[in-house]
Design a protein around this motif. Structure first.
Motif, short mmCIF file in Angstrom:
data_model
loop_
_atom_site.label_atom_id
_atom_site.label_comp_id
_atom_site.label_asym_id
_atom_site.label_seq_id
_atom_site.Cartn_x
_atom_site.Cartn_y
_atom_site.Cartn_z
N GLU A 98 0.84 -1.20 0.00
CA GLU A 98 0.00 0.00 0.00
C GLU A 98 0.88 1.24 0.00
OE1 GLU A 98 -3.03 -0.12 2.99
OE2 GLU A 98 -3.74 -2.09 2.34
N GLN A 99 2.20 1.04 0.14
CA GLN A 99 3.17 2.13 0.18
C GLN A 99 3.57 2.48 -1.26
OE1 GLN A 99 6.70 1.12 2.41
NE2 GLN A 99 7.79 2.93 1.73
N THR A 100 2.92 3.50 -1.83
CA THR A 100 3.16 3.81 -3.25
C THR A 100 4.18 4.92 -3.47
OG1 THR A 100 1.25 5.27 -3.26
CG2 THR A 100 0.90 2.98 -3.97
N ALA A 101 4.55 5.65 -2.43
CA ALA A 101 5.57 6.68 -2.57
C ALA A 101 6.94 6.00 -2.56
CB ALA A 101 5.47 7.69 -1.44
N ALA A 102 7.67 6.17 -3.64
CA ALA A 102 8.99 5.55 -3.75
C ALA A 102 10.06 6.59 -3.49
CB ALA A 102 9.17 4.94 -5.14
N ALA A 103 11.12 6.17 -2.80
CA ALA A 103 12.25 7.04 -2.49
C ALA A 103 13.52 6.20 -2.45
CB ALA A 103 12.02 7.76 -1.16
N PRO A 104 14.11 5.92 -3.61
CA PRO A 104 15.32 5.10 -3.63
C PRO A 104 16.41 5.72 -2.77
CG PRO A 104 14.51 5.50 -5.87
CD PRO A 104 13.72 6.36 -4.95
N SER A 105 17.04 4.91 -1.94
CA SER A 105 18.08 5.45 -1.07
C SER A 105 19.34 4.59 -1.06
CB SER A 105 17.56 5.59 0.36
OG SER A 105 17.17 4.32 0.84
N GLY A 106 19.28 3.44 -1.69
CA GLY A 106 20.43 2.55 -1.63
C GLY A 106 20.94 2.15 -3.01
#
Length: 162
Positions: A98-106
């Motif tokens: 349900e977590q649709t906000a993506a924030a690549p960090s790795g």
């Protein structure tokens, strides 16, 4: 194809609207050579394929609240990228979030040079696109998954050699 295949775990990540999250990749030295693909990558150390799927998803998308389901598909592929040939044994896990906000960090150094973003796609959008998507039959595979549910055992996809 050589016997020494890179072991890879990928995630077919679906949101509550049954959209799939894909990454937009390109050759590091040629941003005009682009394609879309599922999050995932190679196993590290002694981790299992599922552990690799979770780790890669978190690194590449920032999405950590995910239910990982069964292995949907398996595929052997070989392709040129960044000046070398990659020979891979890929397993595709079903993921729901349900977590649709993506924030690549790795992202790795190579991923920083070759990933241009993320996008949620509907099945209809995938079926209509003329852009390159891997695996090449992803639109049909997704349609079947949404219509019939996960297969009882993983489906072996055709080998793809680029």
């Amino acid at each position: 194809m050589p016997g020494d295949l890179r072991r890879v775990a990928r995630v077919v990540l679906l949101d509550p609207e049954d959209r799939i999250l894909l990454m937009h990749g390109h050759e590091p030295d040629d941003p005009s050579d682009t394609w879309w693909f599922t999050p995932g990558g190679g196993l590290e150390g002694g981790e299992s394929r599922e552990e690799a799927a979770r780790r890669e998803l978190a690194e590449e998308t920032g999405i950590t609240r995910v239910d990982i389901g069964p292995v949907l598909w398996r595929r052997i592929c070989s392709f040129p990228f960044d000046g070398r040939r990659w020979d891979q044994d890929e397993w595709y896990f079903l993921g729901r979030t349900e977590q649709t906000a993506a924030a690549p960090s790795g992202l790795t150094e190579l991923e920083l040079r070759s990933v241009g973003g993320l996008r949620w796609w509907t099945c209809a959008e995938l079926e209509a696109t003329r852009e390159t998507v891997y695996p090449t039959r992803l639109a049909g595979l997704l349609r079947r998954l949404l219509d019939e549910g996960p297969p009882g055992t993983p489906v072996t996809l055709d080998t793809e050699i680029a």
